[in-house]
Enzyme design. Structure first.
Site, short mmCIF file in Angstrom:
data_model
loop_
_atom_site.label_atom_id
_atom_site.label_comp_id
_atom_site.label_asym_id
_atom_site.label_seq_id
_atom_site.Cartn_x
_atom_site.Cartn_y
_atom_site.Cartn_z
N GLU A 43 0.86 -1.19 0.00
CA GLU A 43 0.00 0.00 0.00
C GLU A 43 0.89 1.23 0.00
OE1 GLU A 43 -4.21 -0.94 2.00
OE2 GLU A 43 -2.58 -1.21 3.38
N HIS A 75 -9.01 9.79 5.35
CA HIS A 75 -8.75 8.90 4.21
C HIS A 75 -9.18 9.61 2.94
CE1 HIS A 75 -8.48 5.40 1.67
NE2 HIS A 75 -7.93 4.74 2.68
N ARG A 79 -1.13 9.55 2.68
CA ARG A 79 -2.58 9.77 2.74
C ARG A 79 -2.97 11.23 2.93
NH1 ARG A 79 -5.09 4.71 6.12
NH2 ARG A 79 -4.74 3.29 4.41
N HIS A 108 -10.90 8.96 9.31
CA HIS A 108 -10.70 7.52 9.18
C HIS A 108 -10.01 6.89 10.38
CE1 HIS A 108 -10.07 3.74 7.16
NE2 HIS A 108 -8.76 3.85 7.25
N ARG A 117 -0.34 7.80 10.17
CA ARG A 117 -0.19 6.35 10.22
C ARG A 117 0.19 5.78 8.86
NH1 ARG A 117 -4.71 1.95 9.69
NH2 ARG A 117 -5.57 3.60 8.41
C1 LIG Z 1 -13.35 1.12 7.09
C2 LIG Z 1 -12.05 0.89 7.79
C3 LIG Z 1 -11.03 0.23 7.15
C4 LIG Z 1 -9.80 0.03 7.79
N1 LIG Z 1 -8.82 -0.69 7.16
C5 LIG Z 1 -7.68 -0.99 7.83
C6 LIG Z 1 -6.70 -1.86 7.27
O1 LIG Z 1 -6.87 -2.38 6.18
N2 LIG Z 1 -5.59 -2.10 7.99
C7 LIG Z 1 -5.36 -1.58 9.23
O2 LIG Z 1 -4.31 -1.85 9.83
N3 LIG Z 1 -6.28 -0.77 9.79
C8 LIG Z 1 -7.43 -0.48 9.13
N4 LIG Z 1 -8.37 0.32 9.73
C9 LIG Z 1 -8.13 0.78 11.10
C10 LIG Z 1 -8.32 -0.39 12.06
O3 LIG Z 1 -9.39 -1.16 11.61
C11 LIG Z 1 -8.59 0.10 13.46
O4 LIG Z 1 -7.63 1.01 13.88
C12 LIG Z 1 -8.58 -1.07 14.44
O5 LIG Z 1 -9.37 -2.11 13.95
C13 LIG Z 1 -9.05 -0.63 15.81
O6 LIG Z 1 -9.21 -1.76 16.61
P1 LIG Z 1 -9.55 -1.60 18.14
O7 LIG Z 1 -9.59 -2.98 18.70
O8 LIG Z 1 -8.69 -0.61 18.75
O9 LIG Z 1 -11.03 -0.97 18.15
P2 LIG Z 1 -12.38 -1.49 17.48
O10 LIG Z 1 -12.12 -2.62 16.57
O11 LIG Z 1 -13.11 -0.33 16.96
O12 LIG Z 1 -13.17 -2.08 18.73
C14 LIG Z 1 -13.67 -1.23 19.74
C15 LIG Z 1 -14.75 -1.94 20.52
O13 LIG Z 1 -15.01 -1.25 21.72
C16 LIG Z 1 -16.40 -1.13 21.92
N5 LIG Z 1 -16.66 0.06 22.73
C17 LIG Z 1 -16.35 1.36 22.45
N6 LIG Z 1 -16.72 2.17 23.45
C18 LIG Z 1 -17.27 1.38 24.40
C19 LIG Z 1 -17.85 1.62 25.67
N7 LIG Z 1 -17.96 2.86 26.19
N8 LIG Z 1 -18.34 0.58 26.38
C20 LIG Z 1 -18.27 -0.68 25.88
N9 LIG Z 1 -17.74 -0.97 24.67
C21 LIG Z 1 -17.25 0.03 23.96
C22 LIG Z 1 -16.98 -1.04 20.51
O14 LIG Z 1 -18.33 -1.41 20.49
C23 LIG Z 1 -16.07 -2.01 19.76
O15 LIG Z 1 -16.59 -3.31 19.85
C24 LIG Z 1 -9.59 0.54 9.10
C25 LIG Z 1 -10.62 1.23 9.74
C26 LIG Z 1 -11.85 1.39 9.11
C27 LIG Z 1 -12.95 2.11 9.83
#
Ligand SMILES: Cc1cc2nc3c(=O)[nH]c(=O)nc-3n(C[C@H](O)[C@H](O)[C@H](O)COP(=O)(O)OP(=O)(O)OC[C@H]3O[C@@H](n4cnc5c(N)ncnc54)[C@H](O)[C@@H]3O)c2cc1C
Length: 518
Positions: free
Chosen positions: A103, A218, A267, A328, A363
């Site tokens: 990428e 993004h 980006r 994003h 990032r």
């Molecule tokens: C469309 C899209 C495409 C992407 N593509 C990529 C990619 O190809 N490669 C890459 O490296 N990154 C990518 N990213 C970024 C990456 O997906 C995220 O940074 C990463 O998945 C975040 O993971 P996380 O576990 O920190 O949070 P999340 O996966 O968002 O999980 C957070 C969880 O916490 C819960 N939560 C939040 N607040 C509370 C609360 N107050 N009480 C209880 N539960 C709560 C939510 O419901 C959720 O289940 C992308 C992001 C998006 C939106």
């Protein structure tokens, strides 16, 4: 989910382990990740930790931290292979080797993907299954954490709210993995739950937050709104990686005017270019011409994108795809070390809510999923030798009554207030910023705050989300005002230069002012 699985596998848990999510298990930013996950694999002779460090530092615009990048990069091979033991897998060629893609701003092919362009979904499906089958993990779905129990810089649990009212959970270790904050913005690729709760919870508990001004926009979200989720579908960078070109509605390409790497420039540069072209032509979008890639490859490599676009009547093998920038990813967050430790004892943070120093001011694509899994692994390693017994459980009745006893005399239209906040964040705290725009944003946020008028207890989950969105927005605006330079994703039209210092901005409720530190 990965940290829960690792902790359940390794640690002695006298009081059990509880995984709380405000949605259905798996519904998250992670689920929607498309492009993939970086891994510096030992078998990939073209790649090296040094090369990954170099690319990450370059993208981070002087704020990424070398030790953190090195650690995450060096551990990527081990953690990816461990992830496979929980049922996760990545796309492979006929000989069973991983197929690695590239990428923007990566020097070599080093990105694992799954289901073609549905990497997050495939990881989440596997981890959800593993969590549900694991007898040592208790699960709360559709319950929101509304505050952390914290006193004298110690965190001893959480307060949870759901259909059954409030509940206090005492815990010797609380791991925030609450994801990002795209929903603070009018246009975002993030799903509806990404309301920045974790930043607000940590701030209220007295934790230090870092680099809150750095939001990645993004360049290519599908310029069609999903009204239900208030978001826009992502057209992955990998599409440009495979050769798609940005153009106007007449097919005239423009990226060579903005950067020598054209579509594969960093980006922030591509997002600003798209924004400028839209303003110049007074159009709501620019276009992505993916037809160049060829039908067979397009459909094999990007089945999810092809299907989604078709739902909106766009055939990506024949039509230009209308795209526009959208909020994003969040580079800032709760300041942690590599083990997830925050400045508050007993409180840990991993994933997008944390700020480990990996991403700096911008990032590198696909580094975030890698950071999530390496730090999830590390926090479990750190906790495995700790005594996790809950020593002095607090009396929850008194705490709950504090939240429960509130009476709500004013009727609030939460949808209108959320929309006002999203508009001001998009218009004033977006891709281009300056003193006037940011100061106006602060004024508007404080007006919304006084109309909202909630502090502890709120009446609904949506109200708690708005409370958190307002706190997090204010932190972003204050940090953006304080950084009087342009760097990475933070672009100030009144301070175009990048200064020489490369300082992080830190904010903590107990200290008040934002401090810039090396
Ligand atoms: C469309 C899209 C495409 C992407 N593509 C990529 C990619 O190809 N490669 C890459 O490296 N990154 C990518 N990213 C970024 C990456 O997906 C995220 O940074 C990463 O998945 C975040 O993971 P996380 O576990 O920190 O949070 P999340 O996966 O968002 O999980 C957070 C969880 O916490 C819960 N939560 C939040 N607040 C509370 C609360 N107050 N009480 C209880 N539960 C709560 C939510 O419901 C959720 O289940 C992308 C992001 C998006 C939106």
């Amino acid at each position: 989910m990965y940290s829960a699985l690792k902790i359940a596998q390794q640690a002695d848990l006298p009081d059990g382990l509880l995984l709380i999510t405000k949605s259905k298990l798996g519904e998250s930013n992670s689920y929607y990740a498309q492009g993939g996950m970086v891994a510096v694999l030992k078998e990939n002779k073209k790649d090296s930790v040094e090369s990954h460090i170099k690319d990450t530092i370059k993208a981070g615009a002087g704020l990424s931290e070398l030790d953190t990048i090195k650690f995450i990069s060096e551990n990527s091979d081990k953690v990816v292979h461990d992830l496979l033991t929980f049922g996760v897998d990545f796309d492979r060629d006929e000989d069973g080797n991983f197929t690695l893609t590239k990428e923007a701003a990566h020097s070599v092919n080093r990105i694992l993907h799954s289901g073609g362009d549905a990497t997050g979904r495939e990881i989440e499906i596997a981890l959800c299954k593993a969590v549900k089958e694991n007898k040592n993990i208790n699960l709360y779905e559709n319950k929101v954490v509304v505050d952390l129990l914290s006193e004298n810089n110690n965190c001893s649990g959480v307060i949870v709210y759901g259909d059954d009212g409030y509940e206090v959970i005492n815990s010797s270790a609380v791991i925030l993995a609450t994801g990002g904050l795209g929903q603070l913005y009018k246009y975002t690729t993030n799903p509806i739950g990404a309301t920045g709760d974790g930043f607000a919870l940590a701030y209220r508990a007295g934790a230090t937050l870092q680099d809150m001004e750095f939001i990645q926009f993004h360049p290519t979200a599908l310029a069609v709104d999903d009204e239900k989720n208030h978001n826009r579908f992502l057209i992955s960078e990998a599409v440009r990686g495979e050769g798609a070109k940005l153009c106007d509605k007449n097919g005239i390409e423009f990226m060579s005017k903005y950067h020598e790497k054209c579509e594969l420039a960093p980006r922030d540069i591509v997002a600003r270019a798209n924004f400028c072209e839209m303003e110049k032509n007074n159009e709501p979008c620019v276009y992505l011409n993916a037809t160049i890639i060829g039908k067979e490859k397009l459909l094999k490599r990007f089945p999810t994108i092809a299907k989604k676009c078709l739902e909106y009547g766009i055939d990506i093998t024949k039509d230009y795809i209308p795209v526009a920038p959208a909020a994003h990813y969040f580079m800032g967050g709760v300041k942690t070390n590599i083990k997830g430790e925050t400045s508050v004892n007993g409180l840990y943070a991993i994933g997008e809510v944390s700020s480990t120093g990996l991403h700096g001011a911008n990032r590198l694509a696909s580094n975030s999923l890698l950071e999530c899994v390496v730090c999830a692994y590390e926090v479990a390693e750190f906790l495995k030798n700790k005594n996790l017994e809950c020593k002095n459980p607090v009396d929850f009745k008194e705490i709950v009554s504090h939240y429960d006893s509130q009476e709500f005399f004013t009727k609030i239209d939460i949808t209108v207030l959320k929309q006002r906040l999203r508009d001001i964040m998009w218009n004033n705290v977006g891709i281009f910023r300056n003193e006037k725009l940011l100061t106006d944003a602060l004024d508007e946020i404080s007006k919304i705050k006084s109309e909202f008028n909630r502090e502890y207890g709120c009446a609904t989950i949506e109200e708690y989300e708005l409370r958190n969105m307002l706190i997090t927005s204010e932190l972003i605006v204050k940090s953006a005002l304080n950084r009087k330079e342009s760097r990475g994703a933070h672009y100030r039209t009144d301070y175009l230069e990048t200064d020489n210092h490369g300082e992080h901005s830190l904010i903590n409720k107990n200290i008040g002012e934002i401090n810039l530190v090396k």
